[in-house]
Design a protein around this motif. Sequence first.
Motif, mmCIF file in Angstrom:
data_model
loop_
_atom_site.group_PDB
_atom_site.id
_atom_site.type_symbol
_atom_site.label_atom_id
_atom_site.label_comp_id
_atom_site.label_asym_id
_atom_site.label_seq_id
_atom_site.Cartn_x
_atom_site.Cartn_y
_atom_site.Cartn_z
ATOM 1 N N ARG A 1 -33.918 -44.534 -77.340
ATOM 2 C CA ARG A 1 -34.480 -45.503 -78.295
ATOM 3 C C ARG A 1 -33.797 -46.764 -78.082
ATOM 4 O O ARG A 1 -34.528 -47.769 -78.388
ATOM 5 C CB ARG A 1 -33.954 -45.125 -79.723
ATOM 6 N N ARG A 2 -32.452 -47.026 -77.843
ATOM 7 C CA ARG A 2 -32.204 -48.158 -77.557
ATOM 8 C C ARG A 2 -32.766 -48.919 -76.211
ATOM 9 O O ARG A 2 -33.027 -50.220 -76.313
ATOM 10 C CB ARG A 2 -30.506 -48.182 -77.409
ATOM 11 N N ARG A 3 -33.048 -48.317 -75.105
ATOM 12 C CA ARG A 3 -33.932 -48.836 -74.216
ATOM 13 C C ARG A 3 -35.175 -49.108 -74.465
ATOM 14 O O ARG A 3 -35.734 -50.224 -74.235
ATOM 15 C CB ARG A 3 -33.967 -47.732 -72.945
ATOM 16 N N ASN A 4 -36.058 -48.630 -75.238
ATOM 17 C CA ASN A 4 -37.297 -48.935 -75.947
ATOM 18 C C ASN A 4 -37.212 -50.219 -76.536
ATOM 19 O O ASN A 4 -37.885 -51.029 -76.379
ATOM 20 C CB ASN A 4 -37.733 -47.834 -76.622
ATOM 21 N N GLU B 1 -21.444 -25.343 -80.551
ATOM 22 C CA GLU B 1 -22.927 -26.005 -80.616
ATOM 23 C C GLU B 1 -22.762 -27.521 -80.985
ATOM 24 O O GLU B 1 -23.646 -28.153 -80.671
ATOM 25 C CB GLU B 1 -23.732 -25.135 -81.767
ATOM 26 N N LYS B 2 -21.509 -27.855 -81.717
ATOM 27 C CA LYS B 2 -21.484 -29.275 -82.078
ATOM 28 C C LYS B 2 -21.412 -30.124 -80.891
ATOM 29 O O LYS B 2 -22.027 -31.119 -80.515
ATOM 30 C CB LYS B 2 -20.261 -29.453 -83.083
ATOM 31 N N GLU B 3 -20.736 -29.742 -79.757
ATOM 32 C CA GLU B 3 -20.554 -30.437 -78.548
ATOM 33 C C GLU B 3 -21.841 -30.677 -77.737
ATOM 34 O O GLU B 3 -22.233 -31.722 -77.434
ATOM 35 C CB GLU B 3 -19.544 -29.712 -77.706
ATOM 36 N N GLN B 4 -22.560 -29.670 -77.944
ATOM 37 C CA GLN B 4 -24.048 -29.595 -77.289
ATOM 38 C C GLN B 4 -24.647 -30.829 -78.097
ATOM 39 O O GLN B 4 -25.602 -31.481 -77.534
ATOM 40 C CB GLN B 4 -24.489 -28.327 -77.342
ATOM 41 N N GLN B 5 -24.849 -30.749 -79.237
ATOM 42 C CA GLN B 5 -25.526 -31.299 -80.115
ATOM 43 C C GLN B 5 -25.073 -32.808 -80.041
ATOM 44 O O GLN B 5 -26.119 -33.978 -80.050
ATOM 45 C CB GLN B 5 -25.560 -30.926 -81.781
ATOM 46 N N ASP B 6 -24.018 -33.333 -79.942
ATOM 47 C CA ASP B 6 -23.547 -34.607 -79.839
ATOM 48 C C ASP B 6 -24.267 -35.196 -78.494
ATOM 49 O O ASP B 6 -24.594 -36.465 -78.462
ATOM 50 C CB ASP B 6 -22.007 -34.693 -79.731
ATOM 51 N N VAL B 7 -24.045 -34.357 -77.260
ATOM 52 C CA VAL B 7 -24.734 -34.943 -75.994
ATOM 53 C C VAL B 7 -26.381 -35.253 -76.318
ATOM 54 O O VAL B 7 -26.478 -36.255 -75.940
ATOM 55 C CB VAL B 7 -24.411 -33.981 -74.927
ATOM 56 N N ARG B 8 -27.024 -34.086 -76.989
ATOM 57 C CA ARG B 8 -28.217 -34.394 -77.119
ATOM 58 C C ARG B 8 -28.707 -35.697 -78.118
ATOM 59 O O ARG B 8 -29.694 -36.502 -77.582
ATOM 60 C CB ARG B 8 -28.862 -33.420 -77.679
ATOM 61 N N GLU B 9 -28.028 -35.809 -78.978
ATOM 62 C CA GLU B 9 -28.124 -37.154 -79.753
ATOM 63 C C GLU B 9 -27.810 -38.370 -79.127
ATOM 64 O O GLU B 9 -28.332 -39.525 -79.360
ATOM 65 C CB GLU B 9 -27.220 -37.063 -80.970
ATOM 66 N N GLU B 10 -26.608 -38.334 -78.136
ATOM 67 C CA GLU B 10 -26.267 -39.707 -77.188
ATOM 68 C C GLU B 10 -27.585 -39.971 -76.399
ATOM 69 O O GLU B 10 -27.817 -41.170 -76.156
ATOM 70 C CB GLU B 10 -25.010 -39.301 -76.786
ATOM 71 N N VAL B 11 -27.984 -38.978 -75.853
ATOM 72 C CA VAL B 11 -29.252 -39.234 -75.132
ATOM 73 C C VAL B 11 -30.508 -39.779 -75.824
ATOM 74 O O VAL B 11 -31.091 -40.636 -75.242
ATOM 75 C CB VAL B 11 -29.724 -37.924 -74.393
ATOM 76 N N SER B 12 -30.498 -39.249 -76.910
ATOM 77 C CA SER B 12 -31.791 -39.676 -77.734
ATOM 78 C C SER B 12 -31.611 -41.133 -78.379
ATOM 79 O O SER B 12 -32.703 -41.942 -78.032
ATOM 80 C CB SER B 12 -31.979 -38.666 -79.091
ATOM 81 N N TYR B 13 -30.227 -41.364 -78.635
ATOM 82 C CA TYR B 13 -29.966 -42.871 -79.038
ATOM 83 C C TYR B 13 -30.012 -43.917 -78.020
ATOM 84 O O TYR B 13 -30.822 -44.837 -78.176
ATOM 85 C CB TYR B 13 -28.422 -42.760 -79.709
ATOM 86 N N GLN B 14 -29.701 -43.283 -76.675
ATOM 87 C CA GLN B 14 -29.818 -44.166 -75.460
ATOM 88 C C GLN B 14 -31.286 -44.674 -75.184
ATOM 89 O O GLN B 14 -31.614 -45.834 -74.841
ATOM 90 C CB GLN B 14 -29.041 -43.804 -74.263
ATOM 91 N N ILE C 1 -28.300 -49.193 -69.829
ATOM 92 C CA ILE C 1 -28.783 -48.033 -70.583
ATOM 93 C C ILE C 1 -29.371 -46.990 -69.960
ATOM 94 O O ILE C 1 -29.160 -45.893 -70.026
ATOM 95 C CB ILE C 1 -29.789 -48.868 -71.649
ATOM 96 N N ASP C 2 -29.963 -47.464 -68.670
ATOM 97 C CA ASP C 2 -30.784 -46.424 -67.824
ATOM 98 C C ASP C 2 -29.523 -45.691 -67.184
ATOM 99 O O ASP C 2 -29.508 -44.410 -66.894
ATOM 100 C CB ASP C 2 -31.392 -47.010 -66.757
ATOM 101 N N TYR C 3 -28.473 -46.377 -66.970
ATOM 102 C CA TYR C 3 -27.394 -45.423 -66.311
ATOM 103 C C TYR C 3 -26.762 -44.582 -67.369
ATOM 104 O O TYR C 3 -26.294 -43.310 -66.993
ATOM 105 C CB TYR C 3 -26.253 -46.400 -65.857
ATOM 106 N N GLN C 4 -26.501 -44.882 -68.624
ATOM 107 C CA GLN C 4 -26.032 -44.039 -69.664
ATOM 108 C C GLN C 4 -27.008 -42.879 -69.697
ATOM 109 O O GLN C 4 -26.270 -41.674 -69.973
ATOM 110 C CB GLN C 4 -25.878 -44.775 -70.898
#
Length: 421
Positions: A186-189, A171-184, A148-151
């Motif tokens: 939350r998953r780490r927590n 804008e969609k491509e940028q938003q997808d990356v931000r959501e992926e970072v936020s998901y990872q 998770i830390d690596y991702q």
Amino acid sequence: MDKKIEKKFWNSKRVFFIIGGLLLVSLTLWAVVFRDKRSQLRVESEKQTISTVSQGAFNEFIPVNGTVIPIQSVQLDAVEGGSIEKIFKQSGDMVKAGDVILQLSNTELKLNVLTRETALYDQLNNARTSRLQLQQNTLALQNTLAEIDYQVKIKEQQLNRNDRASKYLSEKEQQDVREEVSYQKRRRNVTQRSYMQDSLIRIQQNAQLTQSEKRIWESIQNVGQMLDNLLVRAPISGQLSTATDLQIGQLISKGTKIGQVDILDKFKVRVPIDELYLPRIVKGLEGYADLDGKEYKLIVDKVFPTVTNGRFEVDMLFAQTAPTDIRRGQTLRIRLELGKPEQAVLLPTGGFYQQTGGNWVFVVEANGERAVKRQIQLGRKNPTYYEVLDGLKPGEKVITSSYETFGDNEVLNLKENKQPQ
């Protein structure tokens, strides 16, 4: 003319009769009033034991017989049963602590030990497998956190590059990356919380597994000890004495008394005492034994209050060095003192007590011609003297032999009295 001659009143004849009458009255009065009316008996003084009352130290003691035994004996019991395979030591041999005395054989016990050891090793392997699983779960969670830390790191780097090239990205491509970072993140927590809970549980389980493995190892050692118990060893150094004549092939049941080992460099004396003295026998009382013309002091060390056949037992130790030539089983006659010596009026013991119970005695008068019954009070007794509490004084003489032939007479005439003519 004749002259009348008057008779004298106090003539010799009349005086004689008056004096005789007065004498007769006096004798009668003495016989009625003053004569000793107590019942009397004539006895031969030579056949009586006459003792003198004295003042001295009264030492209350009882004579007892004790048996010399080793100061310490340790029983040899068969912890496990079996047949005798080898005999290494015989009765009477000197042994050292740890020496093998007997080797027993028990096939059934050996099979039982192998079965139990196999089951215990299976339990030990299961515990080790459980510990390995815990370690694998921990490694898996740690690996997930690292992934998770690596991702998160990769996505954050991509997000930074997108920010610099935002005019070339939608804008969609940028938003997808931000959501992926936020998901990872939350998953780490969530994974981190799971790892922390797993760590606490793992610590508890590891402690339980450690205790379980320790108990299993102890059980394995105890099971192995069962086979070691087929070797009967001397618990202490001393002389071996077996209960019976042991033979090769003889079957010994579990718990059977095989014999004992005695320490022979020191001894004590086991003394049986009448239960009458049980309340008065305490630790520390002193006794004395004569051996080869020398007196040895002993001290009560232990009191065994259990009464068997009207007797209880005590152990006595020599206050100083025991006699060098003393032997196990030897009988010692001991004078066991029941208290400290005290000054008292003393009356020698004798057969009189059987008839009087110590309530009265015949006291010899000063002239030695008679012995008169007198009430007395006696206290304590030892084999030599009675303690006189009342009724006698030092220097007086008392008949102390048996009174069986004296009947109910109150006065004994020790010499023939001259009777008046």
